[in-house]
Design a protein around this motif. Structure first.
Motif, PDB file in Angstrom:
ATOM      1  N   LEU A 164       0.851  -1.193   0.000  1.00 42.56           N
ATOM      2  CA  LEU A 164       0.000   0.000   0.000  1.00 42.56           C
ATOM      3  C   LEU A 164       0.886   1.241   0.000  1.00 42.56           C
ATOM      4  N   THR A 165       0.245   2.382  -0.006  1.00 44.78           N
ATOM      5  CA  THR A 165       0.983   3.641   0.104  1.00 44.78           C
ATOM      6  C   THR A 165       0.516   4.329   1.373  1.00 44.78           C
ATOM      7  N   ASP A 166       1.450   4.727   2.207  1.00 42.29           N
ATOM      8  CA  ASP A 166       1.032   5.327   3.471  1.00 42.29           C
ATOM      9  C   ASP A 166       0.604   6.782   3.279  1.00 42.29           C
ATOM     10  N   LEU A 167       0.166   7.398   4.353  1.00 45.29           N
ATOM     11  CA  LEU A 167      -0.396   8.756   4.254  1.00 45.29           C
ATOM     12  C   LEU A 167       0.647   9.786   3.821  1.00 45.29           C
ATOM     13  N   ASN A 168       1.922   9.434   3.963  1.00 42.65           N
ATOM     14  CA  ASN A 168       2.985  10.347   3.528  1.00 42.65           C
ATOM     15  C   ASN A 168       3.456  10.046   2.111  1.00 42.65           C
ATOM     16  N   GLN A 217       4.600   7.197   1.074  1.00 43.66           N
ATOM     17  CA  GLN A 217       5.673   6.194   1.059  1.00 43.66           C
ATOM     18  C   GLN A 217       5.096   4.784   0.909  1.00 43.66           C
ATOM     19  N   PRO A 218       5.843   3.895   0.221  1.00 45.18           N
ATOM     20  CA  PRO A 218       5.360   2.509   0.095  1.00 45.18           C
ATOM     21  C   PRO A 218       5.277   1.834   1.465  1.00 45.18           C
ATOM     22  N   PHE A 238      -6.805  13.038  12.237  1.00 43.46           N
ATOM     23  CA  PHE A 238      -6.857  12.185  13.433  1.00 43.46           C
ATOM     24  C   PHE A 238      -5.450  11.778  13.874  1.00 43.46           C
ATOM     25  N   ALA A 239      -4.636  11.364  12.916  1.00 43.16           N
ATOM     26  CA  ALA A 239      -3.280  10.895  13.231  1.00 43.16           C
ATOM     27  C   ALA A 239      -2.456  12.029  13.832  1.00 43.16           C
ATOM     28  N   ARG A 240      -2.665  13.229  13.289  1.00 38.69           N
ATOM     29  CA  ARG A 240      -1.927  14.386  13.800  1.00 38.69           C
ATOM     30  C   ARG A 240      -2.371  14.706  15.226  1.00 38.69           C
ATOM     31  N   GLU A 241      -3.679  14.711  15.426  1.00 35.59           N
ATOM     32  CA  GLU A 241      -4.215  15.051  16.754  1.00 35.59           C
ATOM     33  C   GLU A 241      -3.755  14.074  17.829  1.00 35.59           C
ATOM     34  N   LEU A 242      -3.731  12.790  17.478  1.00 35.04           N
ATOM     35  CA  LEU A 242      -3.349  11.787  18.482  1.00 35.04           C
ATOM     36  C   LEU A 242      -1.846  11.549  18.554  1.00 35.04           C
ATOM     37  N   GLY A 243      -1.113  12.091  17.610  1.00 32.47           N
ATOM     38  CA  GLY A 243       0.338  11.883  17.599  1.00 32.47           C
ATOM     39  C   GLY A 243       0.707  10.451  17.286  1.00 32.47           C
ATOM     40  N   ILE A 244       0.044   9.891  16.299  1.00 28.54           N
ATOM     41  CA  ILE A 244       0.323   8.491  15.939  1.00 28.54           C
ATOM     42  C   ILE A 244       1.749   8.378  15.404  1.00 28.54           C
ATOM     43  N   ASN A 245       2.482   7.447  15.978  1.00 30.46           N
ATOM     44  CA  ASN A 245       3.922   7.348  15.698  1.00 30.46           C
ATOM     45  C   ASN A 245       4.283   6.126  14.862  1.00 30.46           C
ATOM     46  N   TYR A 246       3.329   5.637  14.095  1.00 32.22           N
ATOM     47  CA  TYR A 246       3.595   4.485  13.228  1.00 32.22           C
ATOM     48  C   TYR A 246       2.906   4.722  11.883  1.00 32.22           C
ATOM     49  N   PRO A 247       3.346   4.017  10.853  1.00 34.93           N
ATOM     50  CA  PRO A 247       2.780   4.273   9.522  1.00 34.93           C
ATOM     51  C   PRO A 247       1.305   3.884   9.410  1.00 34.93           C
TER      52      PRO A 247
END
Lengths: 170, 183
Positions: B54-58, B60-61, B120-129
């Motif tokens: 897949l392709t992540d939100l940034n 990247q593969p 959501f990822a930004r708000e929660l500070g998700i630290n994984y892809p």
């Protein structure tokens, strides 16, 4: 071997067979009990006027199509695409901003006395963000025979895993 | 004559009994059971986690095979899913705590589009892809028909455990630690 020895051997083997049979029967009983527990998931007392159990809906799916309720899915599209109730139409997640408009559009020509069943199944019943907003919307529009499908855990566990009919696709 | 009949009868009963006991044993002690086309049961028959690309939100593969050798926790979730919101902070803690030991959490969102996921990822500070999941990947994992659902994968790429619902930290962490200790 004397005939009496044969009879003793027979008696012994019969006992083994009986014990083995009892073990098997006990195992089956556990499974059946488990299945029955699953099959008789009751709608909580406080929700009986507004919710329908999966078992009740399965029965409704067996009546002639014209008499069946309209079934609307107000859950996530990716879950609907994997498996949904046959004949169910996809609307949008009930908690989304698009949901109200999609719902209104779908039911604008539907008589207010027509039976409608809403379902989601994304999450446990008490924490589903989609089902109650959609129900509230239809009720506020004047629909009188609206029910929410009571999914205790999720659609996979409470519908698909029980072997109830499913369809797939967008 | 009578003895002969008795002997034959006894032999029949013996054979039937052996067959019955063997049949019962086979039914009650299956070597493995099939689930979604994968063998589950004996530890050596743990199912291999299906590959995805897949392709992540940034942008990247994001390929499962690129994490081979690590313990991977794949979490299927969505931004509007209440139990997911409870579970994700625990996954963030796990990722922080065990990253250097080889844990990699991957989030596969079942949202319809990326924008709410980014917020959501930004708000929660998700630290994984995180990547958007799809039907193909979900079905490869036996179907994701409820959220959250997570899969814990060992260093050899085998699914060790499936977690349905928001798992408590005390339920996930010992298994993560156990898998991290394994080669």
């Amino acid at each position: 071997m004397k005939p009496s020895s044969w009879f003793r051997a027979l008696l012994h083997l019969s006992s083994i067979t009986a014990v083995a049979l009892a073990m098997t029967t006990a195992g089956q009983a556990q499974v059946v009990t488990h299945a029955m527990n699953q099959a008789t998931v009751a709608v909580p007392v406080g929700e009986r006027d507004t919710a329908i159990s999966p078992e009740e809906l399965v029965k409704l799916l067996q009546i002639p199509k014209g008499d069946q309720p309209i079934i609307l899915n107000v859950g996530p599209r990716l879950l609907y695409a994997q498996a949904h109730i046959p004949g169910a139409e996809y609307i949008a997640p009930g908690s989304s901003s698009a949901s109200n408009e999609m719902l209104k559009k779908r039911v604008q020509a539907v008589p207010h006395g027509r039976s409608i069943v809403l379902y989601c199944g994304c999450c446990p019943w008490s924490r589903c963000p989609n089902i109650h907003p959609a129900y509230g919307e239809l009720r506020s529009m004047g629909f009188t025979k609206v029910k929410m499908l009571y999914i205790a855990n999720n659609f996979g566990a409470d519908w698909v895993d029980k072997g109830y009919p499913t369809a797939k696709g967008k | 004559m009578l003895k002969s009949y008795r002997a034959m009868g006894a032999l029949t009963v013996i054979l039937l009994s052996i067959g019955l006991v063997f049949g019962i044993y086979t039914v009650r002690h299956p070597r493995s059971r099939s689930q979604g086309g994968k063998l589950i049961g004996a530890s050596e028959a743990l199912p291999i986690a299906p590959e995805f690309s897949l392709t992540d939100l940034n942008g990247q593969p994001l390929k499962l095979s690129s994490f081979h050798g690590k313990v991977v926790l794949i979490d299927y979730w969505a931004t509007w899913c209440a139990p997911c919101k409870i579970e994700i902070p625990r996954l963030i803690v796990l990722q922080n705590k065990y990253k250097t030991q080889g844990l990699q959490v991957i989030g596969l969102s079942m949202d319809d589009g990326p924008e709410p996921v980014r917020i959501f990822a930004r708000e929660l500070g998700i630290n994984y892809p995180i990547a958007l999941g799809n039907v193909k990947v979900a079905e490869a994992y036996g179907g994701v028909l409820g959220l959250p659902i997570a899969f814990l994968i060992d260093r050899r790429g085998r699914i060790s455990r499936k977690l349905v619902g928001d798992a408590e930290m005390q339920s996930i962490e010992p298994d993560v630690q156990k898998l991290l200790r394994q080669p």
